[in-house]
Design a protein around this motif. Structure first.
Motif, short mmCIF file in Angstrom:
data_model
loop_
_atom_site.label_atom_id
_atom_site.label_comp_id
_atom_site.label_asym_id
_atom_site.label_seq_id
_atom_site.Cartn_x
_atom_site.Cartn_y
_atom_site.Cartn_z
N THR A 81 0.83 -1.21 0.00
CA THR A 81 0.00 0.00 0.00
C THR A 81 0.86 1.26 0.00
N GLY A 82 2.14 1.13 0.33
CA GLY A 82 2.99 2.32 0.36
C GLY A 82 3.83 2.49 -0.90
N LEU A 83 3.63 1.60 -1.91
CA LEU A 83 4.51 1.63 -3.08
C LEU A 83 3.99 2.56 -4.17
N ALA A 84 4.94 3.18 -4.89
CA ALA A 84 4.59 3.97 -6.08
C ALA A 84 4.27 2.99 -7.21
N PRO A 85 3.50 3.42 -8.24
CA PRO A 85 3.07 2.48 -9.28
C PRO A 85 4.17 1.59 -9.87
N PRO A 86 5.35 2.11 -10.23
CA PRO A 86 6.35 1.18 -10.83
C PRO A 86 6.79 0.09 -9.85
N ALA A 87 6.96 0.46 -8.58
CA ALA A 87 7.38 -0.53 -7.58
C ALA A 87 6.26 -1.53 -7.33
N LEU A 88 5.03 -1.06 -7.37
CA LEU A 88 3.89 -1.97 -7.18
C LEU A 88 3.82 -2.98 -8.34
N ARG A 89 4.05 -2.49 -9.57
CA ARG A 89 4.04 -3.42 -10.72
C ARG A 89 5.11 -4.49 -10.55
N GLN A 90 6.27 -4.07 -10.07
CA GLN A 90 7.36 -5.01 -9.81
C GLN A 90 6.92 -6.04 -8.77
N ALA A 91 6.30 -5.57 -7.70
CA ALA A 91 5.87 -6.47 -6.62
C ALA A 91 4.79 -7.44 -7.08
#
Lengths: 362, 221
Positions: A81-91
């Protein structure tokens, strides 16, 4: 995620709240009402509940396909929930997901659909081919690589969905009603595949279903959701044997078959009737279900036992028995029989009593 | 039919093909991205920009509701600025392109919106970026629908190209008006109509065959 050891939390949800604007009205309807849930790595957890309970919303909050209004979602040590969109896509590449309607690309072949997950994850072209072949082998579709989804059966389509979800080596697999569009036999095969993947790859599986049969066949743990809250949560054997909530019981009775016939239910009275009999539902899991505990207890106490409904079926490779029985004898003898059954490991629920004359009429 | 008339017909056919081809090609270059924009930016879409999307939609609708013959006359200064003239095949290509852009944009938007939302979700769950979703999911899955839309646009362009003949645009329409109508040569009119019918048939069946080949949603064979 691969480094996760079995038992460590793979997914942790803290106080997840989500509401939707009601149609036509300005009021928001809560779909998830403060959910706390920790899923252990390597486990198979089933979320069940009546339709509209928020099961799918909850599952979709895990990879943030739906963003909760408040609360936190953790994947291992990472707070999604704390990630920016690119990091969320990675996750998200470490969370596989399969769907009720498969969601395969119609214009890509079976192999192409599996390759898509790897292309999206940025794999080199040279590594994609061998990995796709490996996965199609795993799900038993090696000979269908060049077919299009429209040429496959439902079960085969879901196998492609599983292969696609597993391609980038995720640590977690989310299943959103993954077998609800399949017939019982295909469902059984898909569940076997999921159980094998969980066992062999140590994958954490979180699944949503409205079918208790699915829970019985694959889950370690069952979480019962009602109106956006968790009302019951525990190991499958425990929840099947001792359901605490009426909703859980209703769900289970259909699956276990231990339903009191309606005409007898209408004649039940709460107080014992002299010369009448006692109606009891009992369940037993594991070794207790593998022995003739009813017969023994009845013989020992000198009561007549008659089966009214129920069956023995496998619950995660162990027998699970659920029956409704009628015990006839003196009050002391019936008590003695029930005590003997409890001692042998059965869970007893006294449903009521029936008068002898009425009993004869049934 | 005399060799001269035959030469007129074949020249006019080539001019029509050129107008439809160039206008269709240019309009696709502008119309496909515009259609994608309309399909992606509405409320609840992948990249919502509702205000901008509505404004663009209004312009597209306005352009589509302008009768073609009015458009041809209204943009003469633009046509002159681009091609240096307001009559002939090259000049006719300008209004044809302008008329086809909003049409293509709407058919592309419709085709992209037809793609199952579940596929977009599946791609998102796999960690796809919006660009990847467009390139790897939406366009490949919408390709048959887009191709059918482009076929429709090409057929309409054949009709419109005949209309620009009325304002000196060249091509089969021009030939039909000048020879068939104004010089009372019914055989010329008939030949023009026949060629147009055949042209439209070829475009339609060619487009449909290609779309079927690209469409793997239902097994036909």
């Amino acid at each position: 995620m691969e480094a996760q050891s079995r038992g460590a939390p793979a997914i942790r949800l803290d106080q997840i709240r989500k509401s939707y604007a009601a149609k036509g009205k300005g009021v928001a309807v809560p779909a998830l009402d403060g959910i706390d849930l920790t899923v252990a790595a390597g486990s198979v957890t089933a979320i069940v509940g009546p339709s509209g309970a928020g099961k799918s919303s909850l599952l979709r909050c895990v990879n943030l396909l739906e963003r909760p209004d408040s609360g936190r979602v953790h994947l291992g040590d990472l707070e999604l929930t704390g990630l920016a969109p690119p990091a969320l896509r990675q996750a998200r590449r470490s969370i596989g997901m399969i769907f009720q309607h498969f969601n395969l690309l119609a214009n890509r072949t079976v192999a192409g659909n599996v390759a898509l997950a790897l292309e999206l994850a940025g794999w080199e072209t040279a590594r994609i081919g061998p990995r796709v072949a490996e996965l199609l082998d795993l799900v038993g579709l090696a000979d269908k690589a060049d077919r299009y989804p429209s040429q496959l059966s439902g079960g085969q389509k879901q196998r492609v969905g599983i292969a696609r979800a597993l391609a980038p080596n995720p640590g977690v697999l989310l299943c959103d009603e993954a077998t609800s569009a399949l017939d019982p036999e295909t469902t059984r095969q898909i569940l076997e595949l999921l159980a094998r993947i969980n066992r062999d790859l140590g994958l954490t599986v979180l699944l949503v279903t409205h079918e208790m049969a699915v829970v019985r066949q694959v889950a370690d743990r069952v979480v019962v959701l009602e109106s956006g809250r968790i009302i019951e949560d525990g190991p499958v054997e425990q929840v099947f044997a001792r359901p605490q909530q009426p909703t859980t019981r209703t769900f289970l009775v259909d699956e276990t078959g231990a339903v009191l016939p309606a005409e007898m239910a209408a004649r039940l009275v709460s107080a014992p009737v002299p010369g009448g009999s006692t109606i009891v539902r009992f369940t037993a899991a594991g070794p207790a279900a593998a022995q003739p505990l009813l017969g023994r207890a009845a013989a020992q106490a000198g009561v007549d036992a008659m089966l009214l409904a129920g069956r023995v079926q496998p619950l995660r490779d162990q027998p699970f028995a659920a029956f409704v029985v009628e015990l006839t004898g003196s009050a002391a003898a019936v008590d003695h029989a029930l005590a003997a059954m409890t001692a042998a490991g059965a869970q007893i629920e006294v449903l009521g009593h029936v008068a002898p004359a009425l009993r004869a009429a049934v | 039919m005399s060799p001269q008339l035959f030469a007129l017909l074949s020249d006019a056919t080539l001019q029509t093909l050129l107008m439809v081809g160039v206008a269709g090609g240019l309009a696709s270059l502008a119309g496909i991205p515009l259609g994608l924009f309309l399909a992606l930016t509405g409320p609840g879409d992948l990249l919502p920009r509702p205000m901008l999307q509505r404004s663009v939609g209004l312009v597209v609708n306005a352009a589509r509701s302008t009768p073609f013959i009015i458009l041809v006359v209204a943009i003469v200064p633009l046509t002159r600025a681009i091609t240096g003239t307001s009559i002939g095949t090259a000049a006719a290509t300008v209004p044809l392109t302008l008329a086809a852009v909003p049409f293509i944009a709407r058919v592309v938007e419709a085709a992209v919106r037809e793609v199952d939302r579940g596929l977009v979700e599946a791609a998102q769950a796999m960690g796809a970026s919006p660009g990847q979703i467009v390139a790897k999911v939406l366009l490949p899955e919408a390709r048959a629908g887009i191709l059918r839309g482009l076929t429709l646009a090409a057929v309409s362009l054949v009709g419109y190209s005949a209309m620009v003949g009325a304002v000196g645009g060249g091509g089969l329409g021009d030939l039909g008006i000048r020879y068939g109508y104004q010089r009372f040569m019914p055989e010329m009119m008939l030949a023009v109509v026949l060629i147009l019918v055949v042209l439209v048939q070829l475009l339609q069946s060619g487009g449909e065959a290609l779309a079927r080949h690209l469409d793997k949603r239902t097994p036909i064979r």
